[in-house]
Design a protein around this motif. Structure first.
Motif, PDB file in Angstrom:
ATOM      1  N   VAL A 235       3.241  -6.699   0.177  1.00  0.00           N
ATOM      2  CA  VAL A 235       1.079  -6.437   1.022  1.00  0.00           C
ATOM      3  C   VAL A 235       0.775  -5.605   0.133  1.00  0.00           C
ATOM      4  O   VAL A 235      -0.202  -4.902   1.330  1.00  0.00           O
ATOM      5  N   GLY A 236       1.329  -4.580  -0.706  1.00  0.00           N
ATOM      6  CA  GLY A 236       0.918  -4.120  -1.393  1.00  0.00           C
ATOM      7  C   GLY A 236       0.563  -2.243  -0.887  1.00  0.00           C
ATOM      8  O   GLY A 236       0.875  -1.615   0.639  1.00  0.00           O
ATOM      9  N   ALA A 237       1.139  -0.914  -1.448  1.00  0.00           N
ATOM     10  CA  ALA A 237       1.331  -0.315  -1.383  1.00  0.00           C
ATOM     11  C   ALA A 237       0.350   0.488   0.160  1.00  0.00           C
ATOM     12  O   ALA A 237       0.947   2.118   0.881  1.00  0.00           O
ATOM     13  N   GLY A 238      -1.235   0.278   0.130  1.00  0.00           N
ATOM     14  CA  GLY A 238      -1.611   0.815   1.016  1.00  0.00           C
ATOM     15  C   GLY A 238      -1.310   0.407   1.938  1.00  0.00           C
ATOM     16  O   GLY A 238      -1.814   0.720   3.106  1.00  0.00           O
ATOM     17  N   ALA A 239      -0.963  -0.478   2.442  1.00  0.00           N
ATOM     18  CA  ALA A 239      -0.010  -1.834   3.793  1.00  0.00           C
ATOM     19  C   ALA A 239       0.815  -0.966   4.721  1.00  0.00           C
ATOM     20  O   ALA A 239       1.429  -0.639   5.972  1.00  0.00           O
TER      21      ALA A 239
ATOM     22  N   ALA B  42      13.977  11.709  -5.702  1.00  0.00           N
ATOM     23  CA  ALA B  42      13.343  10.573  -6.520  1.00  0.00           C
ATOM     24  C   ALA B  42      12.863   9.831  -5.799  1.00  0.00           C
ATOM     25  O   ALA B  42      11.483   8.948  -6.414  1.00  0.00           O
ATOM     26  N   VAL B  43      12.769   9.229  -4.772  1.00  0.00           N
ATOM     27  CA  VAL B  43      12.351   8.456  -3.356  1.00  0.00           C
ATOM     28  C   VAL B  43      10.977   9.087  -2.647  1.00  0.00           C
ATOM     29  O   VAL B  43      10.452   8.645  -3.148  1.00  0.00           O
ATOM     30  N   ALA B  44      11.326  10.418  -2.126  1.00  0.00           N
ATOM     31  CA  ALA B  44       9.724  10.822  -1.831  1.00  0.00           C
ATOM     32  C   ALA B  44       8.967  10.556  -2.955  1.00  0.00           C
ATOM     33  O   ALA B  44       7.670  10.791  -2.575  1.00  0.00           O
ATOM     34  N   GLU B  45       9.440  10.766  -4.413  1.00  0.00           N
ATOM     35  CA  GLU B  45       8.524  12.037  -5.338  1.00  0.00           C
ATOM     36  C   GLU B  45       7.993   9.782  -5.432  1.00  0.00           C
ATOM     37  O   GLU B  45       6.471   9.862  -6.382  1.00  0.00           O
ATOM     38  N   PHE B  46       8.461   8.866  -5.976  1.00  0.00           N
ATOM     39  CA  PHE B  46       8.218   7.696  -6.117  1.00  0.00           C
ATOM     40  C   PHE B  46       7.066   7.233  -4.952  1.00  0.00           C
ATOM     41  O   PHE B  46       5.081   6.978  -5.070  1.00  0.00           O
ATOM     42  N   ALA B  47       7.441   7.033  -3.619  1.00  0.00           N
ATOM     43  CA  ALA B  47       6.334   7.345  -2.575  1.00  0.00           C
ATOM     44  C   ALA B  47       5.358   7.602  -2.314  1.00  0.00           C
ATOM     45  O   ALA B  47       4.318   6.731  -2.724  1.00  0.00           O
ATOM     46  N   ARG B  48       5.268   9.451  -3.198  1.00  0.00           N
ATOM     47  CA  ARG B  48       4.050  10.009  -2.744  1.00  0.00           C
ATOM     48  C   ARG B  48       3.471   9.399  -4.811  1.00  0.00           C
ATOM     49  O   ARG B  48       1.603   9.334  -4.633  1.00  0.00           O
ATOM     50  N   SER B  49       3.510   8.842  -5.361  1.00  0.00           N
ATOM     51  CA  SER B  49       2.869   8.410  -6.183  1.00  0.00           C
ATOM     52  C   SER B  49       2.743   7.254  -6.202  1.00  0.00           C
ATOM     53  O   SER B  49       1.139   7.004  -6.596  1.00  0.00           O
ATOM     54  N   GLN B  50       3.064   6.458  -5.368  1.00  0.00           N
ATOM     55  CA  GLN B  50       2.007   5.156  -4.540  1.00  0.00           C
ATOM     56  C   GLN B  50       1.545   5.032  -3.770  1.00  0.00           C
ATOM     57  O   GLN B  50       0.767   4.731  -2.502  1.00  0.00           O
ATOM     58  N   GLY B  51       1.209   6.907  -2.966  1.00  0.00           N
ATOM     59  CA  GLY B  51       0.287   6.752  -1.913  1.00  0.00           C
ATOM     60  C   GLY B  51       1.303   6.402  -0.780  1.00  0.00           C
ATOM     61  O   GLY B  51       0.182   6.720   0.381  1.00  0.00           O
ATOM     62  N   ILE B  52       2.498   6.518  -0.917  1.00  0.00           N
ATOM     63  CA  ILE B  52       3.726   6.078   0.646  1.00  0.00           C
ATOM     64  C   ILE B  52       3.690   7.515   1.515  1.00  0.00           C
ATOM     65  O   ILE B  52       4.242   8.637   0.643  1.00  0.00           O
ATOM     66  N   HIS B  53       3.753   7.618   2.546  1.00  0.00           N
ATOM     67  CA  HIS B  53       4.083   8.875   3.472  1.00  0.00           C
ATOM     68  C   HIS B  53       5.844   9.034   3.341  1.00  0.00           C
ATOM     69  O   HIS B  53       5.761   7.577   3.450  1.00  0.00           O
ATOM     70  N   THR B  54       6.483   9.973   3.238  1.00  0.00           N
ATOM     71  CA  THR B  54       7.402   9.903   3.625  1.00  0.00           C
ATOM     72  C   THR B  54       7.750  10.601   5.302  1.00  0.00           C
ATOM     73  O   THR B  54       7.282  11.538   5.732  1.00  0.00           O
TER      74      THR B  54
END
Length: 272
Positions: free
Chosen positions: A148-152, A168-180
């Protein structure tokens, strides 16, 4: 996919394990105190009570941010939207603000692309304003992004506290612009007795719970602590006004020991 409409509030009320009158009282008191994000889930068995507490409160719906989560049995394309409509009926609302996939499909029975695509369709139908995931590792996040795309993807809600910092998970999410979103930020109360957290609390005239919650929010995460006690609900809310120093943040960073408290057999992915 378009970017999300609005950021997720940094602070909210969790309702995990709260049932019947207990959850009605918790939500009612939280709303009176100024909480505006309420987090529930199909599997909690309390959506109707949460809906009742909201309906009985004087808070307008447009001031609230309601999150629910789709259970694994409802992930198939033909079940997800009907189950969400049932959640909306229980919650007495025509939409939720955020719908999460609660856990990845056990054994990959329903492909990530299928349930994320259906969840995006639920958003397109106006049943939910935003969509996201919960308990996803990096590999699953990659699949969700591909679908669906990171923005969704508004957020990944994961167990995260000073003893399990899930970097690791939080930093990957951050790198994709996904909030935790951090759940279990107090580690079932374990961190409340921590001497490092206690010393920081003392230095600020704060509670250990406020310190742990402020730490997570300062890291950029949303928090959803639950409580059944009005005093604790009010006290937790004040974590938003607490700012820790860089040195204190660094001290808490050293507490990480990979102490995972939620790891259900058959549900949990291979954690990073």
């Amino acid at each position: 996919m378009t970017a999300n409409l609005s950021p997720i509030p940094a602070f909210g009320l969790g309702t995990f394990r709260l049932k019947d009158q207990v959850v009605i009282d918790s939500v009612s008191q939280a709303l009176e105190l100024g909480y505006r994000l309420i987090d529930t889930a199909q599997i909690y068995g309390n959506e109707a009570e949460v809906g009742q507490a909201i309906a009985d409160s004087s808070v307008p719906r447009n001031e609230l941010f309601i999150t629910t989560k789709v259970w694994t049995e409802n992930l198939a394309a033909d079940k997800l939207i009907p189950s969400l409509k049932e959640s909306l009926a229980r919650l007495r609302t025509d939409h939720v603000d955020l719908t999460l996939i609660h856990w990845p499909s056990p054994g990959g029975a329903v492909p990530v692309a299928e349930f994320m695509g259906t969840l995006a369709e639920a958003k397109a139908q106006g049943l939910t304003r935003q969509i996201g995931v919960s308990n996803f590792n990096i590999a699953l996040l990659r699949e969700a992004i591909a679908a669906v795309g990171a923005g969704a993807i508004a957020t990944n809600q994961i167990e995260l506290h000073p003893y399990l910092q899930n970097r690791a998970v939080a930093e990957f999410a951050r790198s994709q612009g996904i909030h935790t979103t951090s759940y279990m930020t107090l580690a079932y109360g374990k961190v409340l007795g921590d001497p490092v957290v206690g010393a920081i609390a003392q230095a600020h005239g704060a509670t250990p719970a406020q310190v742990a919650l402020a730490w997570a929010m300062q890291r950029g995460y949303a928090v959803i602590p639950s409580s059944t006690q009005r005093d604790n609900l009010a006290s937790n809310l004040k974590a938003q006004q607490l700012t820790l120093t860089d040195a204190e943040m660094a001290q808490i960073a050293t507490l990480d020991r990979g102490d995972r408290l939620v790891n259900p057999d058959g549900l949990a992915p291979a954690w990073d």
